[in-house]
Design a protein around this motif. Structure first.
Motif, PDB file in Angstrom:
ATOM      1  N   VAL A 101     -12.050   6.869   1.911  1.00 57.51           N
ATOM      2  CA  VAL A 101     -12.982   5.856   1.488  1.00 57.51           C
ATOM      3  C   VAL A 101     -13.178   4.859   2.632  1.00 57.51           C
ATOM      4  O   VAL A 101     -14.224   4.244   2.744  1.00 57.51           O
ATOM      5  N   GLY A 102     -12.207   4.724   3.511  1.00 62.63           N
ATOM      6  CA  GLY A 102     -12.240   3.681   4.534  1.00 62.63           C
ATOM      7  C   GLY A 102     -13.387   3.751   5.508  1.00 62.63           C
ATOM      8  O   GLY A 102     -13.780   2.744   6.082  1.00 62.63           O
ATOM      9  N   GLY A 103     -13.984   4.910   5.708  1.00 60.11           N
ATOM     10  CA  GLY A 103     -15.055   5.045   6.681  1.00 60.11           C
ATOM     11  C   GLY A 103     -16.457   4.972   6.107  1.00 60.11           C
ATOM     12  O   GLY A 103     -17.427   5.101   6.838  1.00 60.11           O
ATOM     13  N   PHE A 104     -16.598   4.711   4.800  1.00 61.47           N
ATOM     14  CA  PHE A 104     -17.924   4.840   4.199  1.00 61.47           C
ATOM     15  C   PHE A 104     -18.918   3.783   4.651  1.00 61.47           C
ATOM     16  O   PHE A 104     -20.094   4.087   4.867  1.00 61.47           O
ATOM     17  N   VAL A 105     -18.523   2.536   4.826  1.00 61.36           N
ATOM     18  CA  VAL A 105     -19.459   1.491   5.255  1.00 61.36           C
ATOM     19  C   VAL A 105     -19.870   1.731   6.707  1.00 61.36           C
ATOM     20  O   VAL A 105     -21.057   1.709   7.047  1.00 61.36           O
ATOM     21  N   PHE A 106     -18.887   1.979   7.565  1.00 55.30           N
ATOM     22  CA  PHE A 106     -19.158   2.281   8.965  1.00 55.30           C
ATOM     23  C   PHE A 106     -20.050   3.512   9.067  1.00 55.30           C
ATOM     24  O   PHE A 106     -21.020   3.532   9.836  1.00 55.30           O
ATOM     25  N   ALA A 107     -19.749   4.554   8.299  1.00 53.03           N
ATOM     26  CA  ALA A 107     -20.545   5.782   8.339  1.00 53.03           C
ATOM     27  C   ALA A 107     -21.996   5.512   7.944  1.00 53.03           C
ATOM     28  O   ALA A 107     -22.918   6.011   8.599  1.00 53.03           O
ATOM     29  N   ALA A 108     -22.208   4.734   6.903  1.00 50.00           N
ATOM     30  CA  ALA A 108     -23.578   4.431   6.465  1.00 50.00           C
ATOM     31  C   ALA A 108     -24.353   3.710   7.569  1.00 50.00           C
ATOM     32  O   ALA A 108     -25.488   4.075   7.887  1.00 50.00           O
ATOM     33  N   ASP A 109     -23.736   2.708   8.164  1.00 50.71           N
ATOM     34  CA  ASP A 109     -24.404   1.975   9.246  1.00 50.71           C
ATOM     35  C   ASP A 109     -24.650   2.874  10.452  1.00 50.71           C
ATOM     36  O   ASP A 109     -25.723   2.850  11.054  1.00 50.71           O
TER      37      ASP A 109
END
Length: 173
Positions: free
Chosen positions: A41-49
């Motif tokens: 779950v930790g990479g989801f915001v970074f991945a979206a951006d």
């Protein structure tokens, strides 16, 4: 939201600028990924951006999520648990493996192992934050460096909370 004793390490505007630059670096890299594999779950915001920034650079990637957990609802690393591994969609493809934080390298190593087992042709890795120069596995691209303090925000949690913060913070004792 201010959590008692926290300090902003990287602001929202600084993150935006760095993600844009990372996207340009990845899009112009000789080895082009054709599938993004964010670690939940930790990479989801970074991945979206990052995926939006890559699309603006002309690299619009199909996405396959994997779900690994190295932290429970605490702030210390546990063994890496595989909650959802990759599917056969990765077979023969060049992957962009995306994660939030690189500390010991355990999560990134496990993710790469799973992807190779499923037949990935090549793996390019990128992390929002690298905390250790001594990690067993290095990322090909790194957004930011951090020290030993616990980092959270921007998709990375603090005991299950703070994932929605727009900046990257550190816990100060």
């Amino acid at each position: 939201m201010k959590i008692s004793g926290d300090t902003t390490l990287y602001s929202e505007s600084r993150i935006y600028a760095r993600v844009k630059k990372l996207a340009r670096e990845i899009a112009t890299h000789p080895l082009k990924p054709d599938l993004a594999v964010p670690v939940m779950v930790g990479g989801f915001v970074f991945a979206a951006d990052l995926l939006r920034a890559l699309a603006r650079e002309g690299l619009d990637l199909e996405t396959e999520f994997i779900w690994l957990r190295s932290y429970g609802h605490n702030e210390t690393a546990d063994d890496v648990m595989v909650l959802k591994g990759p599917t056969d969609i990765v077979r023969g493809r060049t992957l962009l493996l995306i994660d939030g934080v690189l500390q010991s390298g355990g999560t990134l190593a496990r993710a790469k192992e799973l992807l190779v087992e499923r037949g990935a042709a090549a793996i390019i890795s990128v992390v929002a934050v690298s905390k250790s120069r001594d990690a067993s596995v290095k990322a090909d691209f790194v957004g930011f460096e951090a020290g030993p303090e616990f980092v959270f925000g921007y998709g990375m949690d603090r005991a299950g909370h703070a994932r929605g913060l727009p900046d990257i913070r550190i816990k100060k004792d």
